[in-house]
Structures are given as structure tokens and as C-alpha cells.
Design a protein around this motif. Structure first.
Motif, PDB file in Angstrom:
ATOM      1  N   TYR A  44      -5.741  -9.828  -4.156  1.00 43.82           N
ATOM      2  CA  TYR A  44      -5.594 -10.093  -2.731  1.00 43.82           C
ATOM      3  C   TYR A  44      -5.992  -8.855  -1.961  1.00 43.82           C
ATOM      4  O   TYR A  44      -6.213  -7.782  -2.523  1.00 43.82           O
ATOM      5  N   THR A  45      -6.106  -8.992  -0.647  1.00 45.58           N
ATOM      6  CA  THR A  45      -6.439  -7.858   0.204  1.00 45.58           C
ATOM      7  C   THR A  45      -5.703  -7.983   1.520  1.00 45.58           C
ATOM      8  O   THR A  45      -5.090  -9.019   1.809  1.00 45.58           O
ATOM      9  N   ALA A  46      -5.745  -6.925   2.312  1.00 39.56           N
ATOM     10  CA  ALA A  46      -5.135  -6.933   3.641  1.00 39.56           C
ATOM     11  C   ALA A  46      -6.209  -7.200   4.687  1.00 39.56           C
ATOM     12  O   ALA A  46      -7.316  -6.661   4.608  1.00 39.56           O
ATOM     13  N   SER A  84      -4.830 -13.850  -0.435  1.00 44.35           N
ATOM     14  CA  SER A  84      -5.496 -13.917  -1.731  1.00 44.35           C
ATOM     15  C   SER A  84      -6.940 -14.379  -1.578  1.00 44.35           C
ATOM     16  O   SER A  84      -7.263 -15.195  -0.707  1.00 44.35           O
ATOM     17  N   PHE A  85      -7.801 -13.869  -2.440  1.00 41.52           N
ATOM     18  CA  PHE A  85      -9.173 -14.369  -2.491  1.00 41.52           C
ATOM     19  C   PHE A  85      -9.148 -15.789  -3.055  1.00 41.52           C
ATOM     20  O   PHE A  85      -8.473 -16.068  -4.050  1.00 41.52           O
ATOM     21  N   ALA A  86      -9.893 -16.675  -2.416  1.00 43.38           N
ATOM     22  CA  ALA A  86      -9.868 -18.083  -2.800  1.00 43.38           C
ATOM     23  C   ALA A  86     -11.045 -18.476  -3.672  1.00 43.38           C
ATOM     24  O   ALA A  86     -11.284 -19.661  -3.894  1.00 43.38           O
ATOM     25  N   PRO A 115      -8.526  -2.373   0.831  1.00 46.04           N
ATOM     26  CA  PRO A 115      -9.015  -2.461  -0.547  1.00 46.04           C
ATOM     27  C   PRO A 115      -8.342  -3.600  -1.304  1.00 46.04           C
ATOM     28  O   PRO A 115      -7.228  -4.001  -0.977  1.00 46.04           O
ATOM     29  N   PRO A 116      -9.002  -4.135  -2.332  1.00 44.02           N
ATOM     30  CA  PRO A 116      -8.368  -5.187  -3.146  1.00 44.02           C
ATOM     31  C   PRO A 116      -7.247  -4.594  -3.982  1.00 44.02           C
ATOM     32  O   PRO A 116      -7.288  -3.420  -4.371  1.00 44.02           O
ATOM     33  N   THR A 117      -6.242  -5.410  -4.244  1.00 37.87           N
ATOM     34  CA  THR A 117      -5.138  -4.967  -5.077  1.00 37.87           C
ATOM     35  C   THR A 117      -4.517  -6.175  -5.762  1.00 37.87           C
ATOM     36  O   THR A 117      -4.860  -7.313  -5.482  1.00 37.87           O
TER      37      THR A 117
END
Length: 421
Positions: free
Chosen positions: A225-227, A241-243, A282-284
């Protein structure tokens, strides 16, 4: 810049913000953000190690502070902004959610004060994430000074020189870990990305699917996911979340549900459109699939929590992984199965995938019953994503039918209950 939090959410697929001290999203042994939340699972009796002198003093302080948590956090921010008014622009305009996050972060520090490895891992991640707020090394002493001022005022009954020294040592250690992690991250990645909305599809009156084009390559893994920050609510970041799995064209997809108190989610669903530019952190997260494993997967997604589940399925398909995958797609009504056509299309294309839509009956959730009916899942890896109540019931059902706790991964639960703004 946020002080502090864990992962609150606008909805089942969004995640909240990490702040100065961080979150309570995982126990010290947790391997990552998407790993099991031990507070949902039965705890075995284990020997309790003797607390260090500093830990004992810090925990004694928190016993005094817990009944007056609101007063402590309000005083801290008042002190910070009066003494250091230049820091106010780094924080969101509205501070209501922010105040709650500070006390949760203090509890996190208390939980991990004697676990150097857990502290380092957790606060390194936070230090990297804080770059997007404009946090600089010189900000940390100001925050520490005002924190000590607030703690000493409201824990006066137990406060003494030894207690203050213990808190100073703990804060100094945490802040240095965060500063070092941010400095190292600055050498390899930007603090944020700009991303233009290229597609905005309203799937239901309150759910939108957004496709974004970042201004430079954006590496991430399915399940992460990312902000996101919108131009309408500056300095307010919400996690989503990335879908989809990473795409060759570099586009990113998110599912967003607007909720009544969700400033960011409502803006993304009802105000945003093609051409608008967002900022991405950033992604985390580590709710990812180990490509070297061979066990089956059981995935439970409720509402917009289907987003990371879909990403995981797409990733397995693209890597030609032939592991059996069962997806339970939960919804309150048929209308809420807004992505069912995509999921059923994936099922038709991949014989190793089974998709089971599960709709509540007469207001009664059916996911737990479905999981018990179609099991057993004790040899599977489990992934659960969605609203807090669904995650709790899904984890309980999986645990009850024999899935080992270490095989269950899911979004944060406590923080999902705090609606994003």
C-alpha cells in the motif's frame, strides 16, 4: 507530517498514517506490516522477561497517563506550537485524529522499549515514511522537549529525575534510528511522487476506481500500500492498497470508498477527476506472497478490501504460479460486489483460481460461515483484507478451523476502526 499513528483508514482498503513514534500494527516478532496482529489471536503462556529499569519507569509513567490521555496529547501539541510555531505547517489543519495517534504511539514505544531489534525495524520504516512530511533532523529535539514537558506535567505523581532520564534515553534512541533511516533512504528514492489521475470510474455511488500515472517509475509489490495526499486536503495523507499487480505501462490503480467522515476518501470519490495530480508516498507493507512457496492460498476480501486480493491474484497469474487460490469476496449487498466481473474473469482464465462471492443475509455477515463450509484451510496461507469487523470474524473463523496464526496475514485492525478524514 503526522505525529504519530499506525494505520487508520478511510475504508477497508485504505491505511492510516505513521507518525513520529509510530504504530501498534504488529507485535515485536512481526515480520512486516501485513503480518498477523497477535492481539486477535489466542496467546500462549510464555515466560515474561524481567523488564529493564528504564522500561519499568516508562511503564509506570504510562499507568498514570492513560486516564488523562486526551489532556496529555492536547497539552503536548499546544506546547509544541507555542514554543515552535514554525513546525505548525508540517501538521494537518485539523488535529483531532492526530491527538489520538500520539498516545497510541507512546504505548507502542512502551511495548517495545526492551526489544532493540523490533524498535529498530519499526522506527526505521517510520523514519523513511516521514520524509514526505518534510521532517528534518532538527525537528526531533523540539518534539522531544515538548513531549517531556507534557509527560512530566501529567505524571507528576511518579515523575522524578530517573524517570525523565529513562524517557530521554528512549526518545533519543528512537529519534536517531528514524533520522539515520531517512538519511539512508534519501540516497536511493524521492520523498514522494507526483501522479496524475488518468481515469476515474464510479463503480457505485460511493466507490471509485482511480488509475494514476506517476511522474517517474514507482516500484512496489502486489499486496503493498502507499500514502496518498490530495490537493484539496494538503498535509493529510491516507493509505490505500494497490488494486493491481505492477504493470508494464507503470500505471497504478486504487479502489476508494467514500465514507461520511472521510475528507480524503470523499474528495477522491466525488471531487477528483482526470488531470488532477496527487502525491504518493513510498510503497510499504508486507502482505505479499512468497513466490518460492507451494501451499495453497485462501484470500478473504470484504468491500474495497478486495483491492489487494485482486493484486495478489494478478501477480500470481503473471508469474505463472500454479498454486490453488480460493477467494472469498464478501459484501453487504449485491451492489457492493463492484469488482466481481473482474474477479470472475480472472477465474475463467486461470483454472487454479476459485472465486466465491458471499453476500450478507438479513444484515448478518456470511463470510465466517462460508470459510467454515468450504475448508479445511489448515495447509493454506491466508490473506484477509477489509473492514475491521470482517477482519476479526475472518481471522477467528480461520483460526477456529485450524489455520496456524503464523499463516494468517491481514491489514491492521485497531487502526482501521479510526475513520480517516
Amino acid at each position: 507530517m503526522d505525529v504519530p499513528t499506525s494505520r487508520s483508514a478511510d475504508d477497508g482498503s485504505s491505511r492510516g498514517e505513521d507518525g513520529w513514534f509510530g504504530s501498534r500494527t504488529r507485535p515485536p516478532s512481526d515480520p512486516g506490516d501485513g503480518a498477523p496482529d497477535s492481539r486477535l489471536l489466542p496467546q500462549r503462556a510464555v515466560p515474561v522477561p524481567q523488564a529493564s529499569p528504564d522500561a519499568a519507569l516508562i511503564r509506570r509513567t504510562m499507568v498514570e497517563l492513560t486516564p488523562v490521555a486526551d489532556e496529555v496529547t492536547s497539552y503536548f501539541y499546544a506546547l509544541l506550537f507555542v514554543r515552535y510555531p514554525g513546525l505548525r505547517p508540517l501538521f494537518p489543519p485539523a488535529m483531532d485524529v492526530q491527538r489520538d495517534r500520539l498516545f497510541k504511539a507512546l504505548l507502542t514505544a512502551v511495548e517495545r522499549v526492551d526489544d532493540a531489534s523490533a524498535l529498530a525495524d519499526h522506527f526505521q520504516r517510520l523514519g523513511r515514511g516521514h520524509r514526505k512530511y518534510g521532517t528534518r533532523p532538527e525537528h526531533y529535539p523540539a518534539v522531544g522537549e515538548c513531549l517531556i514537558g507534557a509527560l512530566s506535567r501529567y505524571a507528576a505523581a511518579v515523575w522524578d529525575a530517573e524517570t525523565e532520564a529513562a524517557w530521554v534515553r528512549a526518545y533519543t534512541r528512537i529519534s536517531q534510528v528514524m533520522i539515520d533511516a531517512a538519511a539512508a533512504d534519501e540516497l536511493r528514492a524521492p520523498a514522494w511522487w507526483h501522479a496524475e489521475i488518468v481515469s476515474h470510474e464510479l463503480r457505485t455511488p460511493d466507490v471509485a476506481v482511480l488509475t494514476l500515472r506517476p511522474d517517474q517509475p514507482y516500484p512496489f509489490l502486489a499486496g503493498q500500500y502507499t500514502a496518498l495526499e490530495t490537493p484539496w486536503w494538503p498535509r493529510i495523507w491516507r493509505h490505500y492498497s494497490f488494486a493491481s499487480a505492477p504493470r508494464s505501462d507503470g500505471l497504478l490503480t486504487f479502489h476508494v470508498k467514500a465514507i461520511s467522515a472521510g475528507w480524503v476518501s470523499r474528495a477522491l470519490v466525488h471531487r477528483a477527476g482526470p488531470g488532477d495530480v496527487l502525491r504518493l508516498g513510498p510503497p510499504t507493507g508486507s502482505m505479499t506472497v512468497d513466490a518460492t512457496g507451494d501451499s495453497g492460498l485462501v484470500c478473504v476480501g470484504g468491500g474495497t478490501g478486495i483491492a489487494p486480493i485482486r493484486a495478489l491474484v494478478e501477480d500470481l497469474a503473471e508469474r505463472a504460479v500454479r498454486r490453488p487460490v480460493e477467494v472469498f469476496y464478501g459484501a453487504r449487498s449485491q451492489r457492493d460486489l463492484y469488482d466481481i466481473d473482474t474477479m470472475l474473469g480472472l477465474q475463467r482464465a486461470h483454472p487454479w483460481l476459485e472465486v466465491r462471492p458471499v453476500v450478507d443475509r438479513d444484515g448478518r455477515p456470511q463470510l465466517s460461515h462460508a470459510l467454515r463450509t468450504f475448508g479445511p484451510w489448515d495447509a493454506h496461507e491466508a490473506y484477509v483484507s477489509g473492514p475491521p469487523a470482517m477482519i476479526r470474524s475472518g481471522v477467528d473463523a480461520l483460526r477456529d478451523i485450524g489455520v496456524p496464526p503464523e499463516r494468517i496475514r491481514h491489514d491492521a485492525v485497531e487502526e482501521l476502526g479510526v475513520a480517516g478524514h
